[in-house]
Design an enzyme around this catalytic site. Structure first.
Site, mmCIF file in Angstrom:
data_model
loop_
_atom_site.group_PDB
_atom_site.id
_atom_site.type_symbol
_atom_site.label_atom_id
_atom_site.label_comp_id
_atom_site.label_asym_id
_atom_site.label_seq_id
_atom_site.Cartn_x
_atom_site.Cartn_y
_atom_site.Cartn_z
ATOM 1 N N GLU A 127 -0.377 -8.589 5.200
ATOM 2 C CA GLU A 127 -0.144 -8.719 6.653
ATOM 3 C C GLU A 127 -1.444 -8.793 7.435
ATOM 4 O O GLU A 127 -1.446 -9.171 8.608
ATOM 5 C CB GLU A 127 0.738 -7.561 7.158
ATOM 6 C CG GLU A 127 0.027 -6.238 7.401
ATOM 7 C CD GLU A 127 -0.244 -5.440 6.122
ATOM 8 O OE1 GLU A 127 -0.133 -6.006 5.029
ATOM 9 O OE2 GLU A 127 -0.579 -4.247 6.243
ATOM 10 N N HIS A 172 -3.177 -5.764 1.347
ATOM 11 C CA HIS A 172 -2.401 -5.896 2.591
ATOM 12 C C HIS A 172 -2.250 -7.347 3.044
ATOM 13 O O HIS A 172 -3.051 -7.816 3.871
ATOM 14 C CB HIS A 172 -3.102 -5.116 3.704
ATOM 15 C CG HIS A 172 -2.989 -3.641 3.573
ATOM 16 N ND1 HIS A 172 -2.118 -2.898 4.343
ATOM 17 C CD2 HIS A 172 -3.630 -2.766 2.762
ATOM 18 C CE1 HIS A 172 -2.242 -1.613 4.016
ATOM 19 N NE2 HIS A 172 -3.147 -1.501 3.066
ATOM 20 N N CYS A 215 0.836 -1.204 0.000
ATOM 21 C CA CYS A 215 0.000 0.000 0.000
ATOM 22 C C CYS A 215 0.877 1.263 0.000
ATOM 23 O O CYS A 215 1.513 1.549 -1.002
ATOM 24 C CB CYS A 215 -0.965 -0.054 1.178
ATOM 25 S SG CYS A 215 -2.343 1.100 1.037
#
Lengths: 80, 222
Positions: B196, B194, B85
């Site tokens: 994560e 994302h 991002c």
């Protein structure tokens, strides 16, 4: 003290969502027939004399940081 | 394997990225934007957020942070770097990846569980995927519209450097539905979604994010 203006605009072929939003808001308000593209204006006060070297330096600053030349064009001019 | 995660002023997802590294079997190492040392890490993650408040352009000021000089230098020497991002935006501004991210064409912030296709497994961060694997990763951004000139896009497509592509909907107007790209060597990858956020069944719509880190760590995940 000399003032130098750097105008940064999205390249013509790059979509400008902010300009489109402003355009449609203007139309809603009755300001018809205007098509807006939105950019940025930087006003730079230069310490000391504005030599060609200093102006060249501002061009390099614009190319390095103020504009992203992948998506934007810039223009450097001295304010009279 | 020691994986560094850079914190800039305004970074949001550094803690999640550090946690994801740990959950996937790596050793997380916090890195600070104002330090010019990477502390000998084996890889670097540039996490999501709004570095320097997105002032000027997303990633434009972070790209000149002291830590980035070393990231750029070591990336050139093969250090694996993942930009997520805002981290992707920083990598583009730093010219480690081509193109740029502009405001979403729909002019709204987008937050959704996004289906993606993995378009190349020949990178440091995608080796654990199957070719063409379809995955779901959290997407949340206002400026995720990937743009590059036609010659650059063709070069990326021809060289297999489009790493991820949006499926079902193009959430932001990105050219050719591009969600992420890789550099020519495959050690640097950037994407808007994302990974994560997709490592824990409690909070993620999938566990597909684990494979990014598993790719790096060279181990399979269950």
């Amino acid at each position: 003290m000399a003032k130098v203006i750097v105008d940064v605009m999205p390249k013509p072929e790059i979509l400008d969502p902010q300009g489109k939003a402003v355009t449609s808001a203007l139309k809603r308000l009755g300001f018809d027939g205007f098509s807006v593209r939105q950019g940025k204006r930087f006003e730079i006060d230069v310490d000391g004399e504005l030599t060609p070297e200093r102006l060249d330096q501002i061009g390099r600053a614009a190319d390095t940081l103020l504009a992203n030349t992948v998506i934007e064009n810039f223009d450097v001019r001295v304010e009279q | 394997m020691r994986v560094g995660v850079v914190t800039f002023p305004g970074t949001l997802d550094d803690t999640d990225a550090l946690r994801a590294v740990r959950l996937c079997g790596g050793q997380p190492v916090p890195l600070w934007h104002a330090s010019d040392s990477l502390h000998g890490v084996d890889a670097v993650v540039l996490p999501g957020g709004f570095s320097y408040g997105d002032y000027l352009r997303c990633g434009a000021i972070a790209r000149f942070a002291p830590v980035m000089g070393e990231v750029v230098r070591q990336a050139g020497a093969g250090l694996p770097v993942l930009g997520i991002c805002n981290g992707f935006q920083v990598l583009c501004e730093a010219h480690l990846l081509p193109g740029a991210l502009i405001r979403n064409d729909r002019r709204t912030f987008v937050c959704r569980d996004q289906r993606l296709r993995v378009e190349t497994v020949d990178t440091a961060w995608t080796g654990a995927f199957a070719p063409g694997e379809e995955i779901v990763i959290a997407l949340k951004n206002g400026e995720g519209n990937y743009q590059a000139d036609a010659a650059t896009v063709k070069q990326l497509e021809d060289a297999g450097r489009v790493a991820f592509r949006y499926l079902d909907v193009n959430p932001n107007g990105s050219v050719n539905d591009i969600a992420g790209v890789a550099n020519a060597a495959g050690n640097v990858v950037g994407l808007m979604p994302h990974p994560e956020h997709n490592v824990d069944p409690l909070t993620g719509a999938s566990l597909d994010g684990r494979k990014f880190f598993a790719s790096l760590l060279g181990q399979l995940v269950g």
